[in-house]
Design an enzyme around this catalytic site. Structure first.
Site, mmCIF file in Angstrom:
data_model
loop_
_atom_site.group_PDB
_atom_site.id
_atom_site.type_symbol
_atom_site.label_atom_id
_atom_site.label_comp_id
_atom_site.label_asym_id
_atom_site.label_seq_id
_atom_site.Cartn_x
_atom_site.Cartn_y
_atom_site.Cartn_z
ATOM 1 C CD GLU A 42 -3.164 0.327 0.249
ATOM 2 O OE1 GLU A 42 -2.675 1.142 -0.558
ATOM 3 O OE2 GLU A 42 -4.382 0.195 0.392
ATOM 4 C CG ASP A 43 -0.924 4.746 -1.567
ATOM 5 O OD1 ASP A 43 -1.637 3.775 -1.232
ATOM 6 O OD2 ASP A 43 -1.402 5.818 -1.954
ATOM 7 C CG ASP A 69 -6.027 7.647 6.323
ATOM 8 O OD1 ASP A 69 -5.809 8.089 7.439
ATOM 9 O OD2 ASP A 69 -6.685 8.289 5.473
ATOM 10 C CG PHE A 95 -4.396 15.708 1.845
ATOM 11 C CD1 PHE A 95 -5.614 15.045 2.003
ATOM 12 C CD2 PHE A 95 -3.809 15.726 0.585
ATOM 13 C CE1 PHE A 95 -6.227 14.432 0.920
ATOM 14 C CE2 PHE A 95 -4.423 15.115 -0.506
ATOM 15 C CZ PHE A 95 -5.636 14.467 -0.335
ATOM 16 N NE ARG A 154 -3.509 8.340 -8.844
ATOM 17 C CZ ARG A 154 -4.128 7.907 -7.750
ATOM 18 N NH1 ARG A 154 -3.431 7.512 -6.713
ATOM 19 N NH2 ARG A 154 -5.446 7.869 -7.698
HETATM 20 C C1 PRP Z 1 -5.808 5.237 -0.448
HETATM 21 C C2 PRP Z 1 -4.644 4.283 -0.266
HETATM 22 C C3 PRP Z 1 -5.252 3.109 0.417
HETATM 23 C C4 PRP Z 1 -6.376 3.720 1.204
HETATM 24 C C5 PRP Z 1 -5.955 3.793 2.633
HETATM 25 O O1 PRP Z 1 -6.505 4.865 -1.593
HETATM 26 O O2 PRP Z 1 -4.080 3.925 -1.506
HETATM 27 O O3 PRP Z 1 -5.750 2.148 -0.500
HETATM 28 O O4 PRP Z 1 -6.609 5.032 0.706
HETATM 29 O O5 PRP Z 1 -6.923 4.409 3.407
HETATM 30 P P1 PRP Z 1 -7.669 3.681 4.595
HETATM 31 O O6 PRP Z 1 -6.611 3.072 5.478
HETATM 32 O O7 PRP Z 1 -8.386 4.829 5.257
HETATM 33 O O8 PRP Z 1 -8.612 2.660 4.036
HETATM 34 P P2 PRP Z 1 -7.510 5.825 -2.376
HETATM 35 O O9 PRP Z 1 -8.909 5.420 -2.018
HETATM 36 O O10 PRP Z 1 -7.132 7.243 -2.144
HETATM 37 O O11 PRP Z 1 -7.266 5.387 -3.883
HETATM 38 P P3 PRP Z 1 -5.921 5.449 -4.767
HETATM 39 O O12 PRP Z 1 -4.987 4.384 -4.246
HETATM 40 O O13 PRP Z 1 -6.392 5.154 -6.154
HETATM 41 O O14 PRP Z 1 -5.340 6.836 -4.616
#
Ligand code: PRP
Length: 185
Positions: A106-107, A110, A159, A172
């Site tokens: 994961e990136d 959260d 953020f 990105r």
């Molecule tokens: C982001 C990130 C994780 C998720 C984490 O994805 O890549 O998948 O949020 O958040 P959480 O722990 O609150 O669930 P996003 O929905 O922004 O999509 P993306 O990866 O396409 O940017």
């Protein structure tokens, strides 16, 4: 009526949180750790689109043991205070992971809702083992108990953009990780 457009904030005006060099150092260290932990084994890296694509690309190259990768995609549930927290799979694995050593990549970790959903889903496929690697971890925001096994950086509740992370799909491609002004979110 014309569609309103977001005011464009140049990435160069956003404060750098982690430089390209700092990111590279941590990714190499995590890659080394994974290579030691899985010595003599093969791993499947499962990236979560889209944010993790860039971290996964670097991490896969920093891991010395045999590895392949695949991607899943989940629906964005919205990060507002009224979010239902429901996560839905919109792209499944292409390759079976039964009996394989899997690391979900994961990136950002959260609230933990995405990874806790994915962990349950991956375990249904009966992998030999399952771990989590994340570039960033925001522990303050956690709504469900989940921790990553490999973390490049723990960060406060700010953020961030860059290194795969977006604001409205932009930024990105920014090579470092920057703080996005809260009043523009
Ligand atoms: C982001 C990130 C994780 C998720 C984490 O994805 O890549 O998948 O949020 O958040 P959480 O722990 O609150 O669930 P996003 O929905 O922004 O999509 P993306 O990866 O396409 O940017």
């Amino acid at each position: 009526m014309a569609t309103p457009t977001l005011p464009f904030v140049p990435a160069s005006s956003c404060q750098v949180l982690f430089s390209v060099e700092q990111i590279r150092e941590r990714v190499i260290a995590i890659g080394k750790q994974i290579s030691e932990d899985y010595k003599g084994e093969s791993i499947v890296l499962v990236g979560v689109l889209k944010g993790a694509a860039i971290f996964l690309a670097d991490l896969a190259r920093a891991i010395e043991v045999d590895n392949t990768f695949d991607f899943v995609a989940v629906s964005s549930y919205g990060k507002g205070k009224t979010s239902s927290g429901a996560v839905k799979l919109i792209k499944d694995l292409d390759v079976p992971i039964e009996g394989k050593h899997v690391i979900v990549v994961e990136d950002i970790l959260d609230t933990g809702l995405t990874l806790s959903y994915l962990r349950k889903l991956m375990l249904q496929h009966k992998p030999a083992s399952l771990k989590i690697a994340t570039c960033l971890d925001k522990p303050e925001r956690r709504l469900v108990p989940i921790e990553a096994d490999y973390v490049c950086f723990k960060i406060p509740n700010r953020f961030v953009i860059g290194y795969g992370m977006d604001y409205a799909e932009k930024y990105r491609n920014v090579a470092d990780i920057r703080l996005f002004p809260e009043d523009k979110v």
